[in-house]
Design a protein around this motif. Structure first.
Motif, PDB file in Angstrom:
ATOM      1  N   GLU A  46     -17.751  20.931 176.286  1.00 42.77           N
ATOM      2  CA  GLU A  46     -16.425  21.117 176.838  1.00 42.77           C
ATOM      3  C   GLU A  46     -15.559  19.886 176.609  1.00 42.77           C
ATOM      4  OE1 GLU A  46     -14.448  22.108 181.241  1.00 42.77           O
ATOM      5  OE2 GLU A  46     -16.411  21.146 181.075  1.00 42.77           O
ATOM      6  N   PHE A  47     -14.333  20.108 176.163  1.00 37.46           N
ATOM      7  CA  PHE A  47     -13.374  19.027 175.962  1.00 37.46           C
ATOM      8  C   PHE A  47     -12.961  18.413 177.290  1.00 37.46           C
ATOM      9  CE2 PHE A  47      -8.848  17.804 175.782  1.00 37.46           C
ATOM     10  CZ  PHE A  47      -8.897  16.807 174.820  1.00 37.46           C
ATOM     11  N   VAL A  48     -12.953  17.092 177.355  1.00 37.05           N
ATOM     12  CA  VAL A  48     -12.521  16.362 178.542  1.00 37.05           C
ATOM     13  C   VAL A  48     -11.159  15.707 178.317  1.00 37.05           C
ATOM     14  CG1 VAL A  48     -13.020  14.431 180.086  1.00 37.05           C
ATOM     15  CG2 VAL A  48     -14.865  15.949 179.338  1.00 37.05           C
ATOM     16  N   GLY A  49     -11.006  14.995 177.218  1.00 36.89           N
ATOM     17  CA  GLY A  49      -9.756  14.338 176.905  1.00 36.89           C
ATOM     18  C   GLY A  49      -9.902  13.496 175.657  1.00 36.89           C
ATOM     19  N   TYR A  50      -8.772  12.920 175.217  1.00 34.86           N
ATOM     20  CA  TYR A  50      -8.845  12.046 174.050  1.00 34.86           C
ATOM     21  C   TYR A  50      -7.735  11.016 174.100  1.00 34.86           C
ATOM     22  CZ  TYR A  50      -4.937  13.229 170.876  1.00 34.86           C
ATOM     23  OH  TYR A  50      -3.699  13.350 170.283  1.00 34.86           O
ATOM     24  N   ILE A  51      -7.896   9.976 173.299  1.00 33.16           N
ATOM     25  CA  ILE A  51      -6.885   8.943 173.130  1.00 33.16           C
ATOM     26  C   ILE A  51      -6.655   8.745 171.638  1.00 33.16           C
ATOM     27  CG2 ILE A  51      -8.588   7.074 173.277  1.00 33.16           C
ATOM     28  CD1 ILE A  51      -6.348   5.439 174.722  1.00 33.16           C
ATOM     29  N   SER A  52      -5.398   8.713 171.239  1.00 30.97           N
ATOM     30  CA  SER A  52      -5.054   8.593 169.834  1.00 30.97           C
ATOM     31  C   SER A  52      -5.147   7.146 169.365  1.00 30.97           C
ATOM     32  CB  SER A  52      -3.640   9.132 169.588  1.00 30.97           C
ATOM     33  OG  SER A  52      -2.669   8.227 170.097  1.00 30.97           O
ATOM     34  N   ARG A  53      -4.972   6.958 168.069  1.00 28.27           N
ATOM     35  CA  ARG A  53      -4.960   5.606 167.515  1.00 28.27           C
ATOM     36  C   ARG A  53      -3.861   4.752 168.126  1.00 28.27           C
ATOM     37  NH1 ARG A  53      -5.997   8.663 162.633  1.00 28.27           N
ATOM     38  NH2 ARG A  53      -3.719   8.759 162.337  1.00 28.27           N
ATOM     39  N   SER A  54      -2.757   5.379 168.515  1.00 31.03           N
ATOM     40  CA  SER A  54      -1.635   4.664 169.096  1.00 31.03           C
ATOM     41  C   SER A  54      -1.735   4.508 170.608  1.00 31.03           C
ATOM     42  CB  SER A  54      -0.329   5.361 168.743  1.00 31.03           C
ATOM     43  OG  SER A  54      -0.274   6.652 169.309  1.00 31.03           O
ATOM     44  N   GLY A  55      -2.737   5.136 171.234  1.00 32.54           N
ATOM     45  CA  GLY A  55      -2.930   5.002 172.657  1.00 32.54           C
ATOM     46  C   GLY A  55      -2.445   6.162 173.496  1.00 32.54           C
ATOM     47  N   ALA A  56      -1.872   7.192 172.894  1.00 28.78           N
ATOM     48  CA  ALA A  56      -1.473   8.371 173.640  1.00 28.78           C
ATOM     49  C   ALA A  56      -2.705   9.119 174.132  1.00 28.78           C
ATOM     50  CB  ALA A  56      -0.612   9.284 172.782  1.00 28.78           C
ATOM     51  N   THR A  57      -2.628   9.689 175.325  1.00 33.85           N
ATOM     52  CA  THR A  57      -3.768  10.384 175.921  1.00 33.85           C
ATOM     53  C   THR A  57      -3.442  11.820 176.251  1.00 33.85           C
ATOM     54  OG1 THR A  57      -3.153   9.550 178.113  1.00 33.85           O
ATOM     55  CG2 THR A  57      -4.791   8.295 176.861  1.00 33.85           C
ATOM     56  N   TYR A  58      -4.481  12.636 176.315  1.00 33.70           N
ATOM     57  CA  TYR A  58      -4.367  14.040 176.680  1.00 33.70           C
ATOM     58  C   TYR A  58      -5.644  14.432 177.390  1.00 33.70           C
ATOM     59  CZ  TYR A  58      -3.315  19.008 176.384  1.00 33.70           C
ATOM     60  OH  TYR A  58      -3.049  20.314 176.690  1.00 33.70           O
ATOM     61  N   TYR A  59      -5.509  15.248 178.461  1.00 36.07           N
ATOM     62  CA  TYR A  59      -6.649  15.589 179.295  1.00 36.07           C
ATOM     63  C   TYR A  59      -6.747  17.084 179.525  1.00 36.07           C
ATOM     64  CZ  TYR A  59      -6.248  10.638 180.447  1.00 36.07           C
ATOM     65  OH  TYR A  59      -6.152   9.271 180.380  1.00 36.07           O
ATOM     66  N   ALA A  60      -7.979  17.556 179.697  1.00 40.70           N
ATOM     67  CA  ALA A  60      -8.184  18.920 180.144  1.00 40.70           C
ATOM     68  C   ALA A  60      -7.657  19.077 181.566  1.00 40.70           C
ATOM     69  CB  ALA A  60      -9.666  19.277 180.086  1.00 40.70           C
ATOM     70  N   PHE A  67      -9.344  11.570 185.929  1.00 39.73           N
ATOM     71  CA  PHE A  67      -9.958  10.804 184.841  1.00 39.73           C
ATOM     72  C   PHE A  67      -8.884  10.078 184.042  1.00 39.73           C
ATOM     73  CE2 PHE A  67     -14.028  13.556 184.110  1.00 39.73           C
ATOM     74  CZ  PHE A  67     -14.314  13.481 185.460  1.00 39.73           C
ATOM     75  N   THR A  68      -9.217   8.899 183.529  1.00 40.83           N
ATOM     76  CA  THR A  68      -8.313   8.118 182.705  1.00 40.83           C
ATOM     77  C   THR A  68      -9.065   7.571 181.501  1.00 40.83           C
ATOM     78  OG1 THR A  68      -6.998   7.449 184.641  1.00 40.83           O
ATOM     79  CG2 THR A  68      -6.700   6.192 182.606  1.00 40.83           C
ATOM     80  N   ILE A  69      -8.517   7.786 180.315  1.00 44.24           N
ATOM     81  CA  ILE A  69      -9.090   7.261 179.079  1.00 44.24           C
ATOM     82  C   ILE A  69      -8.270   6.065 178.619  1.00 44.24           C
ATOM     83  CG2 ILE A  69      -9.653   7.763 176.669  1.00 44.24           C
ATOM     84  CD1 ILE A  69      -9.926  10.708 177.491  1.00 44.24           C
ATOM     85  N   SER A  70      -8.944   5.013 178.214  1.00 44.52           N
ATOM     86  CA  SER A  70      -8.284   3.840 177.666  1.00 44.52           C
ATOM     87  C   SER A  70      -9.109   3.304 176.511  1.00 44.52           C
ATOM     88  CB  SER A  70      -8.084   2.762 178.737  1.00 44.52           C
ATOM     89  OG  SER A  70      -9.327   2.334 179.262  1.00 44.52           O
ATOM     90  N   ARG A  71      -8.520   2.409 175.731  1.00 44.18           N
ATOM     91  CA  ARG A  71      -9.253   1.816 174.622  1.00 44.18           C
ATOM     92  C   ARG A  71      -8.907   0.346 174.489  1.00 44.18           C
ATOM     93  NH1 ARG A  71      -7.914   5.397 169.647  1.00 44.18           N
ATOM     94  NH2 ARG A  71      -9.403   3.956 168.653  1.00 44.18           N
ATOM     95  N   ASP A  72      -9.892  -0.424 174.069  1.00 41.33           N
ATOM     96  CA  ASP A  72      -9.739  -1.837 173.799  1.00 41.33           C
ATOM     97  C   ASP A  72     -10.121  -2.034 172.342  1.00 41.33           C
ATOM     98  OD1 ASP A  72      -9.877  -4.598 173.527  1.00 41.33           O
ATOM     99  OD2 ASP A  72     -10.710  -4.906 175.527  1.00 41.33           O
ATOM    100  N   ASN A  73      -9.123  -2.076 171.478  1.00 40.69           N
ATOM    101  CA  ASN A  73      -9.398  -2.158 170.047  1.00 40.69           C
ATOM    102  C   ASN A  73     -10.072  -3.472 169.655  1.00 40.69           C
ATOM    103  OD1 ASN A  73      -8.325   0.386 169.505  1.00 40.69           O
ATOM    104  ND2 ASN A  73      -6.262  -0.419 169.170  1.00 40.69           N
TER     105      ASN A  73
END
Length: 123
Positions: A46-60, A67-73
């Motif tokens: 099941e899809f939960v969410g994603y974060i793009s290369r630019s940092g945009a997020t989308y959630y189920a 829930f919060t998705i983040s990234r540390d490049n």
């Protein structure tokens, strides 16, 4: 091209929080969109969410506001902060990587996968 390793899973009571990490090696995670999926025994992934290369997020819808998705490049790492956990959140959680844009809800659209980490939420 890229290897993904999840960590941070465990057992927590309903209403509690967990933070999952996904460390990427090989190619930097900044080259990919990074997604989170989950799978309970006997059920489809099941899809939960994603974060793009630019940092945009989308959630189920099932996890929005919790829930919060983040990234540390710089660390080649993506995170999934899970708050207000519910028993129905119990599953194995997987991170995934995709270089392009496809149908993000479909696991088949994602090219690389981690081994998964178990999250168990008790009532």
């Amino acid at each position: 091209q890229v290897q993904l390793v999840e960590s941070g899973g465990g057992s927590v009571q309903a209403g509690g929080s967990l933070r999952l990490s996904c460390a990427a090696s090989g190619r930097t995670s900044s080259s990919y969109h990074m997604g989170w999926f989950r799978q309970a025994p006997g059920k489809e992934r099941e899809f939960v969410g994603y974060i793009s290369r630019s940092g945009a997020t989308y959630y189920a819808d099932s996890v929005k506001g919790r829930f919060t998705i983040s990234r540390d490049n710089a660390k080649n790492t993506v995170y999934l902060q899970m708050n207000s956990l519910k028993p129905e959140d119990t599953a194995v959680y997987y991170c995934a990587a995709e270089a392009g844009l496809g149908v993000i809800y479909r696991p088949q659209s994602w090219d690389y996968w981690g081994q998964g980490t178990q999250v168990t939420v008790s009532s």
